[in-house]
Design an enzyme around this catalytic site. Structure first.
Site, mmCIF file in Angstrom:
data_model
loop_
_atom_site.group_PDB
_atom_site.id
_atom_site.type_symbol
_atom_site.label_atom_id
_atom_site.label_comp_id
_atom_site.label_asym_id
_atom_site.label_seq_id
_atom_site.Cartn_x
_atom_site.Cartn_y
_atom_site.Cartn_z
ATOM 1 N N GLU A 143 0.829 -1.203 0.000
ATOM 2 C CA GLU A 143 0.000 0.000 0.000
ATOM 3 C C GLU A 143 0.863 1.253 0.000
ATOM 4 O O GLU A 143 0.498 2.275 -0.581
ATOM 5 C CB GLU A 143 -0.953 -0.035 1.205
ATOM 6 C CG GLU A 143 -1.910 1.136 1.307
ATOM 7 C CD GLU A 143 -1.320 2.302 2.070
ATOM 8 O OE1 GLU A 143 -1.725 3.463 1.818
ATOM 9 O OE2 GLU A 143 -0.441 2.065 2.927
ATOM 10 N N GLN A 169 -5.546 4.876 16.845
ATOM 11 C CA GLN A 169 -5.333 3.461 16.541
ATOM 12 C C GLN A 169 -3.872 3.059 16.706
ATOM 13 O O GLN A 169 -3.580 1.915 17.063
ATOM 14 C CB GLN A 169 -5.825 3.147 15.129
ATOM 15 C CG GLN A 169 -7.342 3.158 15.001
ATOM 16 C CD GLN A 169 -7.826 2.714 13.633
ATOM 17 O OE1 GLN A 169 -7.088 2.789 12.653
ATOM 18 N NE2 GLN A 169 -9.054 2.253 13.565
ATOM 19 N N HIS A 194 -12.469 -2.405 5.578
ATOM 20 C CA HIS A 194 -11.596 -1.544 6.376
ATOM 21 C C HIS A 194 -11.256 -2.183 7.722
ATOM 22 O O HIS A 194 -10.109 -2.133 8.171
ATOM 23 C CB HIS A 194 -12.251 -0.181 6.587
ATOM 24 C CG HIS A 194 -12.443 0.598 5.325
ATOM 25 N ND1 HIS A 194 -11.387 0.981 4.522
ATOM 26 C CD2 HIS A 194 -13.560 1.054 4.704
ATOM 27 C CE1 HIS A 194 -11.836 1.648 3.476
ATOM 28 N NE2 HIS A 194 -13.153 1.698 3.563
ATOM 29 N N LEU A 195 -12.238 -2.787 8.355
ATOM 30 C CA LEU A 195 -11.984 -3.408 9.651
ATOM 31 C C LEU A 195 -10.996 -4.566 9.516
ATOM 32 O O LEU A 195 -10.230 -4.847 10.441
ATOM 33 C CB LEU A 195 -13.305 -3.900 10.265
ATOM 34 C CG LEU A 195 -13.230 -4.435 11.696
ATOM 35 C CD1 LEU A 195 -12.724 -3.362 12.656
ATOM 36 C CD2 LEU A 195 -14.594 -4.955 12.149
ATOM 37 N N ALA A 196 -10.997 -5.229 8.372
ATOM 38 C CA ALA A 196 -10.131 -6.396 8.180
ATOM 39 C C ALA A 196 -8.667 -6.061 8.422
ATOM 40 O O ALA A 196 -7.943 -6.828 9.064
ATOM 41 C CB ALA A 196 -10.328 -6.962 6.773
ATOM 42 N N ASP A 197 -8.189 -4.928 7.912
ATOM 43 C CA ASP A 197 -6.772 -4.590 8.141
ATOM 44 C C ASP A 197 -6.566 -3.952 9.508
ATOM 45 O O ASP A 197 -5.514 -4.110 10.119
ATOM 46 C CB ASP A 197 -6.235 -3.705 7.018
ATOM 47 C CG ASP A 197 -6.760 -2.292 7.033
ATOM 48 O OD1 ASP A 197 -6.248 -1.472 7.805
ATOM 49 O OD2 ASP A 197 -7.671 -1.984 6.249
ATOM 50 N N HIS A 241 -4.271 -2.707 1.717
ATOM 51 C CA HIS A 241 -3.952 -2.377 3.105
ATOM 52 C C HIS A 241 -3.823 -3.643 3.949
ATOM 53 O O HIS A 241 -2.912 -3.759 4.785
ATOM 54 C CB HIS A 241 -5.035 -1.473 3.698
ATOM 55 C CG HIS A 241 -4.899 -0.028 3.338
ATOM 56 N ND1 HIS A 241 -5.376 0.484 2.154
ATOM 57 C CD2 HIS A 241 -4.347 1.013 3.998
ATOM 58 C CE1 HIS A 241 -5.119 1.784 2.099
ATOM 59 N NE2 HIS A 241 -4.488 2.124 3.208
#
Length: 352
Positions: A14, A111, A294-297, A320
């Site tokens: 990425e 995060q 998005h939550l996966a990464d 990502h």
């Protein structure tokens, strides 16, 4: 235990700020120093931008790290923790830390700070200032309704409260986060999301005409109704330093939650803002996966720090996700397997 200096190619995969933030977070957790080169090399504006510089200095502050290259535009950075993360009260202001006006994402900085502070020996209270609803980053509502509730199931304890919205480019947003020590982390299994319970959302705008949030909401409700999904979208007009608008949709299933956002910008119709949230929701619903793209990464680092084997399905294997799966094992002795092709639904296994 810390080892020698780790050299990381910032242009890999990425090739953006994700590599920097992940490396900073895991460096503080493990005590291992790193040198990152070719920072954001493929971007139109390569090197450290204000929000990246703010993240570097925020992570350095909690562990008294020694820094080389912490300057705007820098394409190489050396980060060396001198001790473990210190819990406490911190103010993280993107503009103050970077020394420039910026609506850089305060949610992305949280995060990065979360794992080392949650693994520290006491609670922390953070006041984060900057962008709370900014393109290319999770808005505050995604943080509070999707990311943190999912982490809570794995033993992470974080509470957040939004004080003021911050849009791009004015910034000026603020939220507070309280991080408790993660005493009993556990693996997570999210392969079956179960039955759809509800879709709810918020259409919000500051310093813009009311018809914008009304059109965003109407478009989203109409499109979802065509899928036989009844959605309730609230209208909000929060005060903020500058203009901005967004639509956030939350899909709540029996065993999982997922979030989708469209952001407004100049000469961008309200209906397209709604489409930007509904389109990925539609793909998620069609995939039957438990975790959105998005939550996966975003789950990889927290679950790699938990014992045992975590498994979850995702609506899309993204660049990502592949990038963070490449980086994390360089700091942690954890195997990460991604099943599925990039751009397609997949499965993530985080184990020994």
């Amino acid at each position: 235990m810390a080892e020698g200096l780790l050299t990381i190619d910032g242009s890999h995969g990425e090739g953006g700020g994700q590599i920097l933030r992940t490396a900073l977070s895991l460096s503080v957790v493990t005590g291992r120093p790193f040198r990152l080169h070719s920072i954001r090399a493929g971007r139109r504006d390569p090197g450290l931008r204000p929000q990246h510089l703010a993240a570097v200095r925020a992570l350095a502050a909690i562990c008294d790290a020694r820094l080389e290259g912490d300057a705007l535009g820098a394409r190489e950075l050396t980060f060396e923790p001198t001790g473990p993360a210190r819990p406490g009260e911190y103010v993280v202001d993107v503009q103050a830390l970077s020394g420039t006006g910026s609506a850089g994402s305060a949610t992305l900085i949280l995060q990065a700070l979360l794992p080392p502070l949650a693994l520290a020996d006491g609670p922390s209270r953070l006041t984060l200032r900057g962008g709370t609803h900014v393109r290319w980053s999770p808005p505050f509502h995604y943080l509070s309704e999707v990311y943190l509730p999912t982490l809570e199931r794995a033993g992470w304890a974080v509470e957040v409260a939004l004080k003021r919205w911050g849009w791009y480019p004015a910034g000026g947003g603020e939220f507070v986060a309280r991080i408790e020590p993660a005493a009993a982390l556990a693996p997570l299994a999210l392969e079956d999301r179960g039955r759809l319970v509800e879709v709810v959302g918020v259409s919000a705008a500051s310093n813009l005409p009311d018809h914008i949030i009304e059109r965003q909401a109407e478009r989203a409700v109409h499109r979802l109704r065509a899928r036989h999904i009844k959605a309730e979208v609230a209208l909000e007009r929060p005060p903020a330093d500058g203009p901005g608008t967004a639509l956030f949709l939350l899909a709540r299933h029996e065993a999982a939650v997922a979030g989708f956002t469209g952001f407004g910008r100049v000469r961008y119709p309200a209906e397209r803002v709604a489409d930007d949230a509904v389109d990925p929701l539609d793909r998620y619903m069609g995939s039957r996966a438990a975790v959105d793209a998005h939550l996966a990464d975003q789950l990889v680092v927290p679950l790699a720090l938990a014992p045992g084997t975590s498994v979850y399905t995702t609506s899309e294997v993204t660049r990502h996700l592949l990038t963070v799966a490449w980086l994390v094992p360089q700091f942690l002795q954890r195997g990460i397997t991604i099943e599925g092709a990039e751009g397609k639904p997949g499965r993530v296994i985080i184990g020994a």
